[in-house]
Design a protein around this motif. Structure first.
Motif, short mmCIF file in Angstrom:
data_model
loop_
_atom_site.label_atom_id
_atom_site.label_comp_id
_atom_site.label_asym_id
_atom_site.label_seq_id
_atom_site.Cartn_x
_atom_site.Cartn_y
_atom_site.Cartn_z
N ASP A 1 0.83 -1.21 0.00
CA ASP A 1 0.00 0.00 0.00
C ASP A 1 0.86 1.25 0.00
OD1 ASP A 1 -2.38 -1.24 -0.06
OD2 ASP A 1 -2.69 -1.24 2.12
N ILE A 2 1.86 1.25 0.86
CA ILE A 2 2.70 2.45 0.97
C ILE A 2 3.45 2.69 -0.33
CG2 ILE A 2 4.71 3.43 2.14
CD1 ILE A 2 3.74 2.22 4.70
N VAL A 3 3.96 1.60 -0.92
CA VAL A 3 4.70 1.76 -2.18
C VAL A 3 3.78 2.30 -3.27
CG1 VAL A 3 5.93 0.53 -3.99
CG2 VAL A 3 6.38 0.00 -1.60
N ASN A 4 2.55 1.80 -3.29
CA ASN A 4 1.58 2.32 -4.26
C ASN A 4 1.36 3.80 -4.06
OD1 ASN A 4 0.86 0.36 -6.01
ND2 ASN A 4 -0.62 -0.57 -4.62
N GLU A 5 1.19 4.17 -2.80
CA GLU A 5 0.91 5.57 -2.49
C GLU A 5 2.09 6.45 -2.92
OE1 GLU A 5 -1.71 6.97 -1.50
OE2 GLU A 5 -0.92 8.96 -1.02
N LYS B 1 14.14 3.46 0.01
CA LYS B 1 14.41 3.25 1.42
C LYS B 1 13.69 2.01 1.92
CE LYS B 1 15.23 6.80 4.90
NZ LYS B 1 14.59 8.05 5.38
N ILE B 2 12.45 1.85 1.48
CA ILE B 2 11.70 0.66 1.91
C ILE B 2 12.44 -0.59 1.45
CG2 ILE B 2 9.55 -0.62 1.63
CD1 ILE B 2 8.10 2.01 1.37
N ALA B 3 12.90 -0.55 0.20
CA ALA B 3 13.61 -1.73 -0.32
C ALA B 3 14.89 -1.97 0.46
CB ALA B 3 13.92 -1.53 -1.80
N CYS B 4 15.61 -0.90 0.77
CA CYS B 4 16.89 -1.07 1.45
C CYS B 4 16.72 -1.49 2.89
CB CYS B 4 17.69 0.23 1.41
SG CYS B 4 18.25 0.63 -0.23
N ARG B 5 15.69 -0.99 3.54
CA ARG B 5 15.48 -1.38 4.94
C ARG B 5 15.05 -2.83 5.03
NH1 ARG B 5 14.42 3.00 8.74
NH2 ARG B 5 13.03 1.67 9.91
N GLY B 6 14.45 -3.32 3.96
CA GLY B 6 14.12 -4.74 3.92
C GLY B 6 13.04 -5.15 4.89
N ASN B 7 12.19 -4.21 5.34
CA ASN B 7 11.12 -4.64 6.24
C ASN B 7 9.79 -4.83 5.51
OD1 ASN B 7 11.13 -1.96 5.74
ND2 ASN B 7 11.04 -1.29 7.86
N GLY B 8 9.86 -4.82 4.20
CA GLY B 8 8.63 -4.98 3.44
C GLY B 8 8.31 -6.42 3.11
N GLY B 9 9.10 -7.34 3.60
CA GLY B 9 8.81 -8.73 3.36
C GLY B 9 9.39 -9.23 2.06
N PRO B 10 9.26 -10.54 1.81
CA PRO B 10 9.85 -11.12 0.61
C PRO B 10 9.17 -10.56 -0.63
CG PRO B 10 8.42 -12.70 1.70
CD PRO B 10 8.52 -11.52 2.61
N SER C 1 9.70 -6.00 -6.33
CA SER C 1 8.64 -5.24 -6.98
C SER C 1 9.01 -3.76 -7.03
CB SER C 1 7.30 -5.46 -6.28
OG SER C 1 7.26 -4.74 -5.09
N ILE C 2 9.72 -3.30 -6.00
CA ILE C 2 10.15 -1.90 -6.04
C ILE C 2 11.18 -1.71 -7.14
CG2 ILE C 2 11.34 -0.08 -4.78
CD1 ILE C 2 10.03 -1.18 -2.24
N ALA C 3 12.09 -2.66 -7.26
CA ALA C 3 13.10 -2.56 -8.32
C ALA C 3 12.41 -2.53 -9.68
CB ALA C 3 14.06 -3.74 -8.22
N GLN C 4 11.39 -3.35 -9.81
CA GLN C 4 10.63 -3.39 -11.06
C GLN C 4 10.05 -2.02 -11.38
OE1 GLN C 4 10.53 -6.39 -12.76
NE2 GLN C 4 9.84 -5.02 -14.39
N ARG C 5 9.48 -1.41 -10.34
CA ARG C 5 8.92 -0.08 -10.50
C ARG C 5 9.99 0.92 -10.93
NH1 ARG C 5 4.24 2.29 -8.16
NH2 ARG C 5 2.93 0.62 -7.38
N MET C 6 11.16 0.80 -10.31
CA MET C 6 12.24 1.73 -10.63
C MET C 6 12.64 1.59 -12.08
SD MET C 6 13.00 3.49 -8.06
CE MET C 6 12.42 3.52 -6.38
N VAL C 7 12.70 0.35 -12.54
CA VAL C 7 13.07 0.12 -13.93
C VAL C 7 12.05 0.77 -14.85
CG1 VAL C 7 13.40 -1.64 -15.68
CG2 VAL C 7 14.36 -1.95 -13.41
N GLU C 8 10.76 0.66 -14.45
CA GLU C 8 9.73 1.32 -15.25
C GLU C 8 9.94 2.83 -15.24
OE1 GLU C 8 5.99 0.00 -13.69
OE2 GLU C 8 6.54 -2.08 -14.13
N LEU C 9 10.30 3.35 -14.06
CA LEU C 9 10.50 4.80 -13.96
C LEU C 9 11.66 5.26 -14.83
CD1 LEU C 9 9.95 5.51 -10.16
CD2 LEU C 9 8.40 5.92 -12.05
#
Lengths: 837, 424
Positions: free
Chosen positions: A394-398, A420-429, A434-442
């Protein structure tokens, strides 16, 4: 000549043309023809002379309204920054007036210009001193305030006497002004301050009946003592408890002064700490965010003091934070933007202190379209701290929604927060992927700064999670062509070097850059190019060899950056020496792969955070810096907790500290089961929110701190009788809200009710009825206090299973009012404890 | 502690300032003007600004800056509370929207207020009603001059928000329950955020020192009383300082001796079971080639048909390069307003349980470098009288006074849109 607007003699308030002469001395705007200096000085003189003429008529003027207007004009000129100090003599003549309004204005004038006319100012001390003895307390207070504000060292001898008198004035307004006067005297002349012995008087004034006098005394003591080893007012148990017992009397602003003392206080024992927290709990419901934040700080400090071990401490802080979460969120939701900003900063540090505590409220930190941007920034920075397994998507979407915000700073921050969410690694497996995927899209988006941020984000993520390489490497070659921003470009080149084993065309993508080396302006890009080429060289030597040669050649010839030049030379020599590839790669690659569980150094700021928590709710939290970095040494205050040793055994203290119900000498062990939250079922008086029940374990504020009143004797009368009907009607006559609930721990669960009854009878506690239920014993008891004649009606039960604990509900039926009820009940509980314990 | 309070106008000129300590000077005011006001970034920059070792905490009223200057490590919340309170006091004296002129004309009054509300950098008595009793230089005329001795006891008394001996011919209490609904819907219709913040405003005209007891349909209270009626789960609330907090914590009753006149009794927050007054169903399509956008929006009023919403304004954003918009709608007036970059749809009265619809075909001007449209959210403003989104209602207000007079009570509910946004 005169520039004074017309209508001086009318009753109208003086109208100033907008911006008239506001900054005469500063000089006119550029472009205006220079006007001879004399013109201005003369016109100013003209105005002032005009005023002087008016003031000369002052004495003969009858109409009080006109009189006021004349003085008002002088003040108005003063405000505009025109020097009217030449009117000093005339103004002094106006001081003899009965009109309070004129008096106030003249005093204001006096305070403003006394410093430039010390001799003249001294002449009016007489009047001021006389006014200090006026019948009207308002006039006394006003005169005293002005007298102390003159800021003239030679006045000290005239100040101390009226000041001393004011401190024992019968009117609180004068007393509180006097207290502030002491502070002014302190700044004026520290020596005579010492001589007068005001410190002791101030400590005495902490017991003043008026709360605002007390609050002022606290402020003054804190400041006067700020340079001593205590870093402010010395606190002992008696003072602290005295103040806390009166906490409800203080106004919003004064309350904060008292609350700010609490973090510096070390409670005598854990129970006392809990009681203080209990006592402060209602403050969380006030709408003053200053008071709420001060309470938060007090709570955190108490948790620090009470907890035995670090684990305890973390757990307790977690509980504290979950208690204060709701009030803080409400204040954020309804506050204005400045308060929101302050609160969000504090929340940010709380989240870092207790990770996870605000997670479930993450939606509160979604930005709103119309919020001021400084609030938006903060919210975006807080969001990644709240991400956990459940809410990360949800947060990543937001955050994704904000990436294309019109404000570039917001969109950059949004990308960074995702990383930061990806680096902190508290978003689960899978979250990082998925964040990296988003970044690549960006990277493929059409917006330059977003591409650049996404590239930088990817480098960070890759350093942390090497397994993201396949995702990241997908479109790098393509993106390299259109990312223009230097940092973004450097990041892409870095990524190409890292992913060289996956991207076959990587060398050729870089080749163009090498060919156009001279057109690259940014040093960071050149650096990354050099590093990337070297890394690639070891992955694909045949393709890279010539390219690297050309690059090294160009880079060693490059004089734009010494660092780059030296580095290129180093690589060149290393390569030529034929050293082991590992040695050569060490300076570039070494730090890149082993991050794993570790955090980035810049995020690992535990020490700074600890320092900042010490200064919670000050400017330090806002700036994110310890106060030594931005406060001049003379304004620094030492933060010291006190008292180190508790004067618990000193009986007969004036504050009655010796008669504190929780004092260890009267109770061998802390009887209230504060460490086992589970054993304290809290009957009807419990606060609705689970705080009291789970954190404190002893229900309603059953054992409050000392009363400020002198100690009362307590003994139970023997031979009291009462009928059942009487008992019932009395019990029903007192509302449940007034009942006091407490608990007494027993050595063992009694076998029969009789056992308990006989023990209690020995202490004059009579049993009305008792019974045995399948799970518990129930008792209806009563007792009478010998001196006041208060009747105590007691209902209690002892559970058969588990801890041997007697839960007691007491209602006091008294003729004399409820002044000392709490205290009396405490004594009663002690008696029962003695009987059964 | 605070070293100086200054009030600056939009250009950064100091209109009035009061220096409490001599560790700062007018030079600081200049620094603030150059580094904060002149940069015109006041919405972007934080409201706490550090220039060298001097901290500036500021807020705005209209186009005036109220700035507190300090050199020590102050409690920022306290400073802002003071600034707000000071503005509130000025509003009490000069009217709600006092401007620069009003300030200039009442300079001496403001000096007096500066002196009375703060001494040597520490906040003192800041209660408007009490200040009004003894500072009345401005337009405020004292209603009934109280005896001086009584007056001064007010300045420092324990109940500093109400003075004794107030008389009213008719004893009346007006209660306004204001709720603002905040909604944030994602483009897929998922509720991202939904909450209600409410405030209970009171205007009391009561004689003597009455004790009031106030009750909402708070779920916890209703359950305790064993009633079957549904209650509202109030997440958190804060109170005016007249409310006895200990009592509230003990049994959740709200008891207080009210100030005379208007004040805000409490604020609360509700997160669950919110009745949204309006439902929005948007459909926005950007056509290939970036020359056209089609917008369809349906609005459904969810409240009872006895009620109606007023002042409904719905802003539907369109791209910057919009040339014209063809709009079809069946309610109110709608037109494309280029300065807002939105189609603004206004209506005075929107009946409950009704539905309306708008369709817009937006033509775009071709641009040389196509920039993606940021698609800001659709936002709505409205007011729905006699409706509460949270379902909160006033159950009772009891007034106890020695003389036992009769009190007339009026209750009003208004729900308005706080930040009501639907992403597209």
């Amino acid at each position: 000549m005169s520039v004074v607007p017309a209508g001086v003699h009318t009753a109208q308030p003086v109208q100033f043309p907008p911006h008239a002469n506001v900054n005469v001395s500063v000089g006119g705007p550029p472009g205006v023809a220079p006007v001879p200096d004399s013109y201005f000085t003369e016109s100013k003189k003209g105005e002032v002379n005009e005023l002087r003429n008016l003031l000369r008529n002052f004495a003969t003027e009858r109409d009080p309204k006109r009189k006021r207007d004349i003085i008002k004009k002088v003040i108005a000129y003063m405000t505009l920054g025109i020097d009217v100090s030449r009117l000093f003599t005339e103004m002094m003549l106006a001081i003899e007036t009965r009109d309070l309004v004129i008096k106030k204005m003249v005093y204001l004038y006096l305070c403003n210009y006394a410093y430039s006319h010390p001799e003249l100012a001294q002449m009016c001390t007489n009047t001021l001193q006389k006014d200090c003895g006026n019948d009207d307390p308002m006039v006394r207070g006003l005169a005293l305030r002005s007298l102390c504000s003159l800021n003239l060292p030679q006045m000290v001898e005239y100040i101390s006497e009226p000041l001393r008198k004011a401190l024992s004035d019968h009117h609180a307004y004068v007393r509180k002004t006097g207290v502030m006067g002491i502070l002014k005297l302190y700044h004026l002349d520290k020596e005579s301050f010492e001589q007068c012995g005001f410190v002791d008087i101030l400590y005495d004034m902490l017991r003043d009946v008026d709360s605002s006098v007390v609050a002022n005394a606290i402020m003054v003591l804190n400041e006067v003592m700020s340079k001593t080893e205590n870093g402010g007012m010395a606190i002992n148990r008696a003072i602290m408890l005295h103040l806390l017992n009166r906490i409800h009397e203080f106004s919003e602003f004064d309350l904060v002064q008292v609350l700010e003392l609490v973090p510096r206080y070390i409670p005598a024992n854990a129970d006392e700490g809990f009681q203080i927290m209990n006592l402060l709990d209602p403050v969380l419901r006030t709408s003053s965010c200053a008071a709420v934040l001060a309470t938060v700080r007090a709570f955190l400090s108490m948790a620090d003091q009470i907890a035995g071990s670090t684990e305890d401490c973390t757990e307790m802080k977690q509980q504290v934070v979950s208690r204060i979460k709701a009030p803080l969120i409400t204040l954020v939701a309804s506050g204005s933007s400045e308060v929101q900003y302050v609160l969000l900063k504090q929340i940010e540090s709380l989240v870092e202190l207790c990770p996870g505590s605000f997670d479930d409220e993450f939606r509160q930190f979604y930005i709103r379209y119309h919020e001021p941007t400084h609030v938006k920034f903060l919210k975006i920075e807080i969001l990644p701290l709240l991400a956990n397994l459940d809410n990360a998507p949800d947060i990543v979407n937001e955050l994704g929604e904000m990436v294309f915000d019109q404000n570039t700073r917001i969109s950059r921050l949004a990308v960074r927060s995702m990383a930061k969410i990806a680096c902190r690694g508290n978003g689960g497996p899978g979250c990082a992927e998925s964040i990296a995927q988003r970044m690549v899209e960006l990277l493929d988006s059409n917006v330059e700064h977003v591409q650049s941020e996404a590239a930088t984000a990817l480098t960070l993520m890759l350093r942390k999670h090497a397994d993201l390489k396949p995702v990241a490497s997908m479109s790098l070659v393509r993106t390299l062509k259109y990312v223009q921003e230097p940092i973004g470009k450097a990041s892409i080149i870095y990524l190409l070097g890292e992913c060289g084993d996956l991207i076959h065309e990587a060398p050729y993508a870089l080749e163009k850059l090498i060919d156009n080396y001279d057109t690259i302006k940014d040093v960071a890009v050149k650096h990354q190019l050099l590093n990337a080429c070297l890394k690639l060289f070891f992955l694909r030597p045949p393709e890279m060899q010539r390219m690297l040669g050309r690059l090294l050649h160009k880079a060693t010839d490059d004089v734009s950056s010494q660092d780059l030049h030296d580095r290129a030379l180093l690589y060149y020599r290393l390569l030529r020496s034929g050293a082991d590839p590992k040695t050569i790669l060490a300076p570039i690659v070494q730090t890149n792969h082993n991050l794993g569980e570790r955090v980035f150094t810049e995020d690992d700021d535990a020490q700074l955070r600890a320092e900042l928590m010490e200064e919670f709710n000050t400017l330090a939290t806002i700036y994110g810096k310890a106060s030594v970095n931005f406060i001049r040494p003379e304004f620094q205050v030492v933060y010291k907790k006190m008292p180190a040793e508790h004067p618990l055994h000193e009986g007969g203290d004036t504050f009655g500290a010796g008669h504190v119900p929780v004092a260890p000498q009267s109770m061998p062990q802390p009887v209230v089961a504060s460490r086992e939250p589970a054993v304290a079922p809290v009957p009807e008086t419990s606060a609705p929110d689970g705080f009291v029940a789970d954190l404190l374990g002893f229900g309603a504020p059953s054992v409050p701190p000392v009363q400020a009143s002198p100690p009362t004797a307590f003994s139970l009368a023997s031979g009291v009788t009462m009928t059942g009907d009487e008992y019932q009607s009395k019990w029903a006559g007192i509302s449940d809200a007034d009942a006091i609930v407490s608990a007494v721990s027993l050595s063992s669960v009694p076998a029969t009710t009789g056992e308990v009854e006989s023990k209690l009878a020995g202490y004059s506690v009579v049993t009305m009825a008792s019974g045995e239920l399948p799970t518990e014993f129930k008792f209806f008891l009563y007792a009478k206090e010998a001196i006041t004649g208060n009747m105590f009606l007691i209902q209690s039960n002892i559970g058969k299973a588990g801890e041997a604990l007697m839960i007691i509900t007491v209602k006091v039926s008294s003729e004399a009012g409820s002044a000392n009820q709490q205290q009396q009940v405490d004594h009663l509980i002690q008696e029962i404890q003695k009987a059964l314990g | 502690m605070i070293s100086m309070i200054m009030i600056l106008n939009q250009k950064g000129d100091v209109m009035i300032s009061r220096q409490y300590r001599d560790d700062v000077s007018r030079a600081e005011a200049d620094a603030f003007r150059l580094q904060v006001i002149a940069t015109k970034n006041t919405g972007t920059e934080s409201p706490v600004k550090r220039i060298e070792n001097c901290s500036f905490l500021y807020t705005r009223h209209l186009n005036m800056f109220f700035v507190a200057v300090t050199r020590s490590n102050v409690n920022p919340a306290l400073v802002f509370e003071y600034l707000y309170q000071f503005i509130r006091i000025l509003k009490g004296y000069l009217g709600d929207d006092f401007d620069e002129n009003a300030m200039r004309n009442n300079m001496t009054l403001i000096y007096e207020l500066f002196d009375e509300t703060m001494d040597f950098g520490y906040p003192q008595n800041c209660a408007v009603d009490v200040l009004k009793l003894y500072i009345n230089l401005g337009d405020v005329k004292p209603k009934d001059e109280p005896a001086p001795s009584q007056l001064t006891s007010q300045i420092t008394g324990a109940i500093d928000w109400r003075r004794e001996g107030i008389r009213h011919k008719r004893n009346e209490v007006y209660i306004d329950v204001w709720e603002s609904v905040n909604l944030l819907l994602s483009s897929t219709g998922v509720v991202l955020r939904n909450e209600v913040t409410g405030a209970v405003q009171m205007n009391t005209k009561l004689t003597g020192m009455p004790e009031c007891k106030f009750g909402l349909n708070d779920k916890l209270v209703i359950e305790k009383e064993g009633q079957r009626k549904p209650g509202v789960e109030i997440d958190n609330c804060t109170f005016h300082r007249c409310v006895r907090l200990g009592k509230f914590d003990a049994d959740r009753t709200i008891t207080f001796i009210p100030p005379d006149g208007e004040f805000e009794l409490m604020r609360y927050r509700v997160n669950d079971n919110i009745n949204l007054p309006f439902r929005f169903i948007p459909a926005v399509q950007e056509e290939q080639g970036n020359t056209k956008v089609t917008i369809n929006l349906k609005i459904i009023a969810n409240f009872s048909d006895q009620l109606f919403a007023t002042n409904v304004v719905i802003k539907i954003p369109v791209p910057k390069n919009t040339s014209k918009a063809k709009i079809k709608h069946n309610f109110g007036r709608a037109k494309y307003e280029p300065e807002q970059q939105a189609i603004v749809w206004r209506g005075k009265r929107f009946p409950g349980k009704s539905e309306c619809h708008i369709q817009a075909d937006v033509d775009l001007m071709p641009t040389t470098r196509p920039k993606p449209w940021s698609r800001p959210p659709i936002s709505a403003e409205f007011q729905v009288p006699m409706f509460t989104s949270s379902g909160v209602h006033v159950r009772f207000l009891r007034v106890y006074d020695k003389s036992g007079y009769h009190t007339n009570r009026w209750v009003r509910y208004i729900t308005k849109a706080g930040s009501y946004q639907i992403r597209i």
